[in-house]
Design a protein around this motif. Structure first.
Motif, PDB file in Angstrom:
ATOM      1  N   MET A 288      56.881  33.087  44.771  1.00 28.42           N
ATOM      2  CA  MET A 288      57.637  34.060  45.855  1.00 28.42           C
ATOM      3  C   MET A 288      56.374  35.136  45.974  1.00 28.42           C
ATOM      4  SD  MET A 288      60.743  36.550  45.332  1.00 28.42           S
ATOM      5  CE  MET A 288      61.733  35.074  45.261  1.00 28.42           C
ATOM      6  N   ASN A 289      56.364  35.405  47.420  1.00 25.44           N
ATOM      7  CA  ASN A 289      55.205  36.312  47.822  1.00 25.44           C
ATOM      8  C   ASN A 289      55.430  37.664  47.042  1.00 25.44           C
ATOM      9  OD1 ASN A 289      54.159  34.222  49.104  1.00 25.44           O
ATOM     10  ND2 ASN A 289      54.393  35.056  51.193  1.00 25.44           N
ATOM     11  N   LYS A 290      54.334  38.381  46.630  1.00 27.63           N
ATOM     12  CA  LYS A 290      54.663  39.887  46.338  1.00 27.63           C
ATOM     13  C   LYS A 290      54.805  40.718  47.584  1.00 27.63           C
ATOM     14  CE  LYS A 290      51.794  39.561  42.069  1.00 27.63           C
ATOM     15  NZ  LYS A 290      51.131  38.030  42.273  1.00 27.63           N
ATOM     16  N   ASN A 291      55.382  41.781  47.343  1.00 24.30           N
ATOM     17  CA  ASN A 291      55.439  42.714  48.330  1.00 24.30           C
ATOM     18  C   ASN A 291      54.380  43.903  48.289  1.00 24.30           C
ATOM     19  OD1 ASN A 291      57.804  41.452  49.479  1.00 24.30           O
ATOM     20  ND2 ASN A 291      59.099  42.484  48.143  1.00 24.30           N
ATOM     21  N   VAL A 292      53.636  43.851  49.260  1.00 24.02           N
ATOM     22  CA  VAL A 292      52.848  44.975  48.996  1.00 24.02           C
ATOM     23  C   VAL A 292      52.824  46.004  50.254  1.00 24.02           C
ATOM     24  CG1 VAL A 292      50.141  45.346  49.142  1.00 24.02           C
ATOM     25  CG2 VAL A 292      51.001  43.257  48.059  1.00 24.02           C
ATOM     26  N   ALA A 293      52.789  47.182  49.691  1.00 22.23           N
ATOM     27  CA  ALA A 293      53.099  48.588  50.775  1.00 22.23           C
ATOM     28  C   ALA A 293      51.512  48.748  50.838  1.00 22.23           C
ATOM     29  CB  ALA A 293      53.891  49.478  50.072  1.00 22.23           C
ATOM     30  N   ILE A 294      51.092  49.021  51.984  1.00 21.44           N
ATOM     31  CA  ILE A 294      49.866  49.896  52.446  1.00 21.44           C
ATOM     32  C   ILE A 294      50.350  51.247  52.671  1.00 21.44           C
ATOM     33  CG2 ILE A 294      47.871  49.977  53.804  1.00 21.44           C
ATOM     34  CD1 ILE A 294      48.159  47.051  54.625  1.00 21.44           C
ATOM     35  N   ILE A 295      49.915  52.370  51.663  1.00 18.12           N
ATOM     36  CA  ILE A 295      50.508  53.546  51.819  1.00 18.12           C
ATOM     37  C   ILE A 295      49.494  54.418  52.757  1.00 18.12           C
ATOM     38  CG2 ILE A 295      51.172  55.803  50.788  1.00 18.12           C
ATOM     39  CD1 ILE A 295      52.190  53.759  48.548  1.00 18.12           C
ATOM     40  N   TRP A 296      49.770  55.093  53.808  1.00 21.30           N
ATOM     41  CA  TRP A 296      48.771  55.876  54.695  1.00 21.30           C
ATOM     42  C   TRP A 296      49.495  57.238  55.022  1.00 21.30           C
ATOM     43  CZ3 TRP A 296      48.991  56.750  60.059  1.00 21.30           C
ATOM     44  CH2 TRP A 296      50.386  56.413  60.570  1.00 21.30           C
ATOM     45  N   GLY A 297      48.670  58.130  55.814  1.00 22.51           N
ATOM     46  CA  GLY A 297      49.326  59.266  56.215  1.00 22.51           C
ATOM     47  C   GLY A 297      48.634  60.385  55.599  1.00 22.51           C
ATOM     48  N   GLY A 298      49.587  61.174  54.790  1.00 24.23           N
ATOM     49  CA  GLY A 298      49.052  62.316  53.928  1.00 24.23           C
ATOM     50  C   GLY A 298      49.364  63.508  54.877  1.00 24.23           C
ATOM     51  N   TYR A 299      48.815  64.686  53.993  1.00 19.28           N
ATOM     52  CA  TYR A 299      49.152  66.245  54.569  1.00 19.28           C
ATOM     53  C   TYR A 299      47.979  66.912  55.171  1.00 19.28           C
ATOM     54  CZ  TYR A 299      53.183  65.147  51.302  1.00 19.28           C
ATOM     55  OH  TYR A 299      54.126  64.444  50.614  1.00 19.28           O
ATOM     56  N   SER A 300      46.951  66.153  55.434  1.00 18.82           N
ATOM     57  CA  SER A 300      45.779  66.796  55.752  1.00 18.82           C
ATOM     58  C   SER A 300      45.331  66.348  57.371  1.00 18.82           C
ATOM     59  CB  SER A 300      44.806  66.707  55.068  1.00 18.82           C
ATOM     60  OG  SER A 300      44.318  65.542  54.914  1.00 18.82           O
ATOM     61  N   SER A 301      44.286  66.962  57.846  1.00 15.67           N
ATOM     62  CA  SER A 301      43.723  66.276  58.970  1.00 15.67           C
ATOM     63  C   SER A 301      43.276  64.926  58.780  1.00 15.67           C
ATOM     64  CB  SER A 301      42.479  67.311  59.413  1.00 15.67           C
ATOM     65  OG  SER A 301      43.069  68.716  59.631  1.00 15.67           O
ATOM     66  N   GLU A 302      43.048  64.551  57.685  1.00 15.91           N
ATOM     67  CA  GLU A 302      42.434  63.167  57.522  1.00 15.91           C
ATOM     68  C   GLU A 302      43.500  61.979  57.751  1.00 15.91           C
ATOM     69  OE1 GLU A 302      39.296  62.547  54.327  1.00 15.91           O
ATOM     70  OE2 GLU A 302      40.528  64.108  53.422  1.00 15.91           O
ATOM     71  N   ILE A 303      44.620  62.287  58.075  1.00  8.72           N
ATOM     72  CA  ILE A 303      45.698  61.173  58.530  1.00  8.72           C
ATOM     73  C   ILE A 303      45.214  60.554  59.750  1.00  8.72           C
ATOM     74  CG2 ILE A 303      46.782  62.988  60.206  1.00  8.72           C
ATOM     75  CD1 ILE A 303      49.486  61.591  59.263  1.00  8.72           C
ATOM     76  N   VAL A 304      44.436  60.803  60.368  1.00  7.47           N
ATOM     77  CA  VAL A 304      43.880  60.066  61.499  1.00  7.47           C
ATOM     78  C   VAL A 304      42.759  58.790  61.131  1.00  7.47           C
ATOM     79  CG1 VAL A 304      44.235  61.803  63.321  1.00  7.47           C
ATOM     80  CG2 VAL A 304      41.993  61.725  62.051  1.00  7.47           C
ATOM     81  N   VAL A 305      42.157  59.224  59.941  1.00 11.12           N
ATOM     82  CA  VAL A 305      41.161  58.437  59.266  1.00 11.12           C
ATOM     83  C   VAL A 305      41.925  57.431  58.624  1.00 11.12           C
ATOM     84  CG1 VAL A 305      39.327  58.177  57.651  1.00 11.12           C
ATOM     85  CG2 VAL A 305      39.478  60.213  59.316  1.00 11.12           C
ATOM     86  N   SER A 306      43.076  57.881  57.809  1.00 17.06           N
ATOM     87  CA  SER A 306      43.959  57.288  57.102  1.00 17.06           C
ATOM     88  C   SER A 306      44.558  56.067  57.685  1.00 17.06           C
ATOM     89  CB  SER A 306      45.043  57.959  56.347  1.00 17.06           C
ATOM     90  OG  SER A 306      46.128  57.345  55.563  1.00 17.06           O
ATOM     91  N   GLU A 307      45.056  56.240  59.015  1.00 11.02           N
ATOM     92  CA  GLU A 307      45.787  55.389  60.091  1.00 11.02           C
ATOM     93  C   GLU A 307      44.621  54.066  60.206  1.00 11.02           C
ATOM     94  OE1 GLU A 307      48.327  54.709  63.880  1.00 11.02           O
ATOM     95  OE2 GLU A 307      47.442  56.723  63.431  1.00 11.02           O
ATOM     96  N   LYS A 308      43.516  54.439  60.372  1.00 11.76           N
ATOM     97  CA  LYS A 308      42.489  53.624  60.792  1.00 11.76           C
ATOM     98  C   LYS A 308      42.146  52.458  59.425  1.00 11.76           C
ATOM     99  CE  LYS A 308      39.702  56.585  63.950  1.00 11.76           C
ATOM    100  NZ  LYS A 308      39.955  55.654  65.121  1.00 11.76           N
ATOM    101  N   SER A 309      42.232  53.397  58.296  1.00  9.41           N
ATOM    102  CA  SER A 309      41.860  52.491  57.057  1.00  9.41           C
ATOM    103  C   SER A 309      43.002  51.684  56.914  1.00  9.41           C
ATOM    104  CB  SER A 309      41.681  53.409  55.816  1.00  9.41           C
ATOM    105  OG  SER A 309      40.560  54.011  55.825  1.00  9.41           O
ATOM    106  N   MET A 310      44.244  52.024  57.116  1.00 11.44           N
ATOM    107  CA  MET A 310      45.513  51.234  56.686  1.00 11.44           C
ATOM    108  C   MET A 310      45.576  49.916  57.622  1.00 11.44           C
ATOM    109  SD  MET A 310      48.545  50.472  58.576  1.00 11.44           S
ATOM    110  CE  MET A 310      48.701  51.924  59.824  1.00 11.44           C
ATOM    111  N   ASN A 311      45.042  50.262  59.163  1.00 16.15           N
ATOM    112  CA  ASN A 311      44.924  49.005  59.809  1.00 16.15           C
ATOM    113  C   ASN A 311      43.813  47.704  59.339  1.00 16.15           C
ATOM    114  OD1 ASN A 311      47.034  49.556  61.798  1.00 16.15           O
ATOM    115  ND2 ASN A 311      45.647  51.078  62.810  1.00 16.15           N
ATOM    116  N   GLY A 312      42.856  48.667  58.756  1.00 20.73           N
ATOM    117  CA  GLY A 312      41.707  47.883  58.519  1.00 20.73           C
ATOM    118  C   GLY A 312      42.348  46.887  57.043  1.00 20.73           C
ATOM    119  N   ILE A 313      42.645  47.586  56.245  1.00 22.21           N
ATOM    120  CA  ILE A 313      43.456  47.029  54.951  1.00 22.21           C
ATOM    121  C   ILE A 313      44.363  45.772  55.399  1.00 22.21           C
ATOM    122  CG2 ILE A 313      44.737  47.285  53.084  1.00 22.21           C
ATOM    123  CD1 ILE A 313      43.407  49.910  52.725  1.00 22.21           C
TER     124      ILE A 313
END
Length: 329
Positions: free
Chosen positions: A1-26
């Protein structure tokens, strides 16, 4: 059975825009034949998971996803929040209490490395060269003239607990210092002021599992901008050379320092250490325990230069951390 993996992105700072890019990369790197992958956004509005283009509520009690009448339980969390609460230890402590394995350093190592001033001075005790610096909190009483005299111009003024060069200023004269300090405080509750070190900027990634250690080829960063700012990092105003054109001796030295830092801070998963080589001496700039993971970020570049696959590297990290948790239960 496949494992369920959550990619967690976002955050509370201006870096949220970078986090979204990293999430899409991962997301692009993960093995979809092996894992069911869910994008989970954590921001000030709430915790939600994206499934088939729709948002579903995440239950904070056990980090499961309400999917209609079903409940999806997460087996592994891949954290790619740059800044609070994913890089400073808060989410790590939360997952530790739930016994859910995750990709990055534990809460203590995350808290240590997130604080640039504390981390650099901690590592200084073990022989790492770092820039002279001054720490300011919002309650600090400080004398701009005294700081200028101690550090000399030019200096860098930046948020102490932040990244991606947001609110970072290279200051060349005392007339611009207060403005730069106020700008940095707009992004974080504390500020670090560092002396400028002239030299070649390089960065090196590393990860370790219970079986082996991998230290990646080094990247040299060359930009015509005043420094490696946001535009250089994410808008293409930079030249990145991987592997860096360094001597074999200097390459080995940087890689050994990176591995040493990994152990000293008690790292887990992939980290990246940034250095300036000045007069043939490496100076540590900072340790990044949640490095950018866009398809063109340093770590994917270095993985490719090492002849490895990002998919294989991430799979190895996930499986290693998952097995650790299973053995401890």
């Amino acid at each position: 059975m496949n494992k369920n993996v959550a990619i967690i992105w976002g955050g509370y700072s201006s870096e949220i825009v970078v986090s979204e890019k990293s999430m899409n990369g991962i997301y692009s790197f993960l093995d979809k034949n092996r894992y069911n992958v869910y994008k989970v956004k954590i921001d000030k509005k709430g915790w939600t998971a994206e499934i088939e283009g729709k948002e579903y509520i995440v239950d904070k009690n056990d980090f499961s996803i309400f999917f209609g009448s079903a409940k999806i339980e997460i087996d592994f969390a891949y954290i790619t929040i740059h800044g609070t609460p994913g890089e400073d230890g808060r989410l790590q402590g939360y997952f530790d209490m739930l016994n859910i394995p995750y990709s990055s350093c534990d809460w203590m190592a995350s808290a240590l490395t997130f604080n640039k001033f504390v981390c650099n001075n901690f590592l200084k005790n073990f022989g790492l060269n770092v820039a002279k610096s001054v720490y300011l909190s919002k309650d600090s009483k400080y004398d701009i003239n005294a700081i200028a005299e101690a550090l000399k111009f030019p200096i860098f003024i930046k948020p102490n607990t932040g990244g991606s060069s947001f609110a970072t200023t290279k200051v060349k004269g005392i007339d611009k210092m207060q403005e730069a300090i106020d700008f940095a405080f707009s992004e974080a509750s504390d500020v670090i002021i560092e002396s400028f070190i002239s030299g070649r900027e390089v960065t090196c990634g590393c990860y370790k599992t219970s079986d082996h250690e991998v230290v990646f080829p080094i990247t040299e960063v060359i930009t015509k901008n005043e420094f490696f700012d946001y535009n250089a990092k994410y808008m293409g105003e930079v030249e990145e050379i991987t592997p860096a054109d360094l001597s074999e001796e200097k390459t080995l030295e940087i890689q050994q320092l990176t591995s040493k830092i990994y152990d000293l801070v008690g790292a887990k998963g992939i980290i990246r250490a940034d250095f300036i080589i000045s007069d043939n001496t490496p100076y540590l700039l900072e340790v990044n325990t949640t490095p950018g993971m866009t398809t063109t970020s340093f770590i994917p570049q270095q993985v490719k230069a090492a002849g490895l696959s990002m998919t294989d590297v991430l799979t190895e990290i996930i499986e290693c951390e998952y097995q650790k948790i299973q053995k401890s239960l």
